[in-house]
Design a protein around this motif. Structure first.
Motif, mmCIF file in Angstrom:
data_model
loop_
_atom_site.group_PDB
_atom_site.id
_atom_site.type_symbol
_atom_site.label_atom_id
_atom_site.label_comp_id
_atom_site.label_asym_id
_atom_site.label_seq_id
_atom_site.Cartn_x
_atom_site.Cartn_y
_atom_site.Cartn_z
ATOM 1 N N GLN A 102 0.843 -1.204 0.000
ATOM 2 C CA GLN A 102 0.000 0.000 0.000
ATOM 3 C C GLN A 102 0.876 1.252 0.000
ATOM 4 O OE1 GLN A 102 -3.336 0.457 2.960
ATOM 5 N NE2 GLN A 102 -2.046 2.141 3.679
ATOM 6 N N TRP A 103 1.876 1.282 0.884
ATOM 7 C CA TRP A 103 2.768 2.442 0.952
ATOM 8 C C TRP A 103 3.627 2.557 -0.295
ATOM 9 C CZ3 TRP A 103 2.133 6.450 3.839
ATOM 10 C CH2 TRP A 103 1.504 6.350 5.077
ATOM 11 N N GLN A 104 3.983 1.456 -0.909
ATOM 12 C CA GLN A 104 4.786 1.521 -2.132
ATOM 13 C C GLN A 104 3.972 2.063 -3.305
ATOM 14 O OE1 GLN A 104 6.214 -2.554 -2.109
ATOM 15 N NE2 GLN A 104 8.186 -1.914 -1.289
ATOM 16 N N PHE A 105 2.703 1.698 -3.378
ATOM 17 C CA PHE A 105 1.846 2.299 -4.407
ATOM 18 C C PHE A 105 1.644 3.786 -4.117
ATOM 19 C CE2 PHE A 105 0.176 -2.158 -4.994
ATOM 20 C CZ PHE A 105 0.647 -2.313 -6.295
ATOM 21 N N TYR A 158 7.791 3.342 12.335
ATOM 22 C CA TYR A 158 7.988 3.099 10.908
ATOM 23 C C TYR A 158 6.618 3.036 10.229
ATOM 24 C CZ TYR A 158 12.783 2.085 12.213
ATOM 25 O OH TYR A 158 14.065 2.191 12.708
ATOM 26 N N LEU A 159 6.605 3.029 8.936
ATOM 27 C CA LEU A 159 5.336 3.157 8.217
ATOM 28 C C LEU A 159 4.400 1.969 8.417
ATOM 29 C CD1 LEU A 159 6.708 4.778 4.943
ATOM 30 C CD2 LEU A 159 5.268 5.879 6.665
ATOM 31 N N VAL A 160 4.977 0.783 8.657
ATOM 32 C CA VAL A 160 4.142 -0.396 8.886
ATOM 33 C C VAL A 160 4.483 -0.967 10.263
ATOM 34 C CG1 VAL A 160 3.362 -2.615 7.970
ATOM 35 C CG2 VAL A 160 4.120 -0.839 6.402
ATOM 36 N N THR A 165 10.722 -1.665 7.110
ATOM 37 C CA THR A 165 10.341 -2.537 5.999
ATOM 38 C C THR A 165 10.721 -1.870 4.685
ATOM 39 O OG1 THR A 165 8.125 -1.590 5.620
ATOM 40 C CG2 THR A 165 8.318 -3.325 7.320
ATOM 41 N N THR A 166 10.479 -2.589 3.604
ATOM 42 C CA THR A 166 10.756 -2.010 2.291
ATOM 43 C C THR A 166 9.841 -0.828 1.977
ATOM 44 O OG1 THR A 166 9.329 -3.674 1.229
ATOM 45 C CG2 THR A 166 11.704 -4.153 1.330
ATOM 46 N N ALA A 167 8.743 -0.682 2.715
ATOM 47 C CA ALA A 167 7.905 0.513 2.548
ATOM 48 C C ALA A 167 8.695 1.751 2.937
ATOM 49 C CB ALA A 167 6.641 0.397 3.407
ATOM 50 N N ILE A 169 12.004 2.046 2.978
ATOM 51 C CA ILE A 169 13.090 2.244 2.017
ATOM 52 C C ILE A 169 12.555 2.902 0.753
ATOM 53 C CG2 ILE A 169 14.818 1.066 0.590
ATOM 54 C CD1 ILE A 169 14.982 -1.030 2.857
ATOM 55 N N ALA A 170 11.378 2.468 0.309
ATOM 56 C CA ALA A 170 10.777 3.044 -0.896
ATOM 57 C C ALA A 170 10.524 4.536 -0.735
ATOM 58 C CB ALA A 170 9.476 2.322 -1.228
ATOM 59 N N LEU A 171 10.059 4.943 0.448
ATOM 60 C CA LEU A 171 9.689 6.338 0.655
ATOM 61 C C LEU A 171 10.819 7.204 1.202
ATOM 62 C CD1 LEU A 171 6.088 5.594 1.684
ATOM 63 C CD2 LEU A 171 6.687 7.519 0.223
ATOM 64 N N TYR A 172 11.846 6.576 1.704
ATOM 65 C CA TYR A 172 12.957 7.346 2.275
ATOM 66 C C TYR A 172 13.616 8.243 1.240
ATOM 67 C CZ TYR A 172 17.459 8.500 4.331
ATOM 68 O OH TYR A 172 18.563 9.180 4.793
ATOM 69 N N MET A 173 13.867 7.691 0.062
ATOM 70 C CA MET A 173 14.679 8.390 -0.933
ATOM 71 C C MET A 173 14.207 9.817 -1.177
ATOM 72 S SD MET A 173 16.894 9.052 -3.147
ATOM 73 C CE MET A 173 16.746 10.606 -4.015
#
Length: 208
Positions: A102-105, A158-160, A165-167, A169-173
């Protein structure tokens, strides 16, 4: 059951470390100590549009993951989740895993189109007057995305939940460089604390 990444298997990553989406993968590899070969792809010189590269990824985008059996995987968040499979960066619970997605989308559709685009106009184009209206149009959407993240990070570290999680990492950048796009992170104290948690990881690597 689909394939999962096995620790110790050598991989090759095609990308440009200045690219935010490529940096996500580089950061993940550092955090999980994944052995890999980084193959620089100069997209400004059109290296991602050559026949050789398009044979690997017809979409012509980076990052691109190559496995030892000759298989390829594109799209940064798909690569993150594949490489993190069976690691502590992906929840085993199906609902929690869906929350990661969900966070990655959200990152791809509600965050990056505003924050990354504003940063590009300001940092790489020099905020010319011809692009100022476009730049200013990104501010509302970018701040809305940051507000959504702030609301969650006021509840959980953290987001989840309580684990990276990878969520994240996806949003950190693009979040950690959001000020380069005109976004004031001092308005988002929970986000600032979250950024600090990620950067304090002993295996953390910065962009560039």
């Amino acid at each position: 059951m689909g394939a999962t990444y096995q620790k110790g298997v050598f991989v090759k990553i095609y990308g440009d470390i200045q690219s935010g989406n490529c940096y996500k993968v580089k950061l993940l590899c550092a955090l999980l100590d994944i052995e890999h070969e980084w193959v620089h792809v100069d997209i400004l010189a059109g290296a991602n549009q050559t026949c050789e590269f398009l044979a690997k990824n017809p979409n012509g985008k980076i990052p691109l993951l190559e496995l030892s059996d000759g298989s390829y995987l594109s799209e940064s968040n798909a690569i993150l989740n594949f490489l993190a499979s069976e690691s502590e960066l992906l929840p085993k619970n199906n609902f929690q895993f869906a929350k990661v997605q969900q966070w990655q989308f959200f990152e791809q559709y509600s965050h990056e189109p505003f924050i990354a685009a504003a940063r590009y106009i300001a940092k790489y184009l020099g905020l010319p007057e011809t692009h100022r209206a476009d730049y200013e149009s990104k501010q509302e959407g970018g701040n809305k995305a940051l507000y959504v993240m702030e609301a969650q990070l006021l509840k959980t570290p953290y987001l989840v939940g309580d684990k990276l999680t990878t969520a994240d990492i996806a949003l950190y950048m693009y979040t950690h460089v959001a000020p380069e796009g005109g976004f004031d992170l001092s308005k988002y104290p929970a986000i600032q604390l979250w950024l600090g948690r990620i950067a304090s990881n002993p295996r953390y690597v910065g962009i560039g």
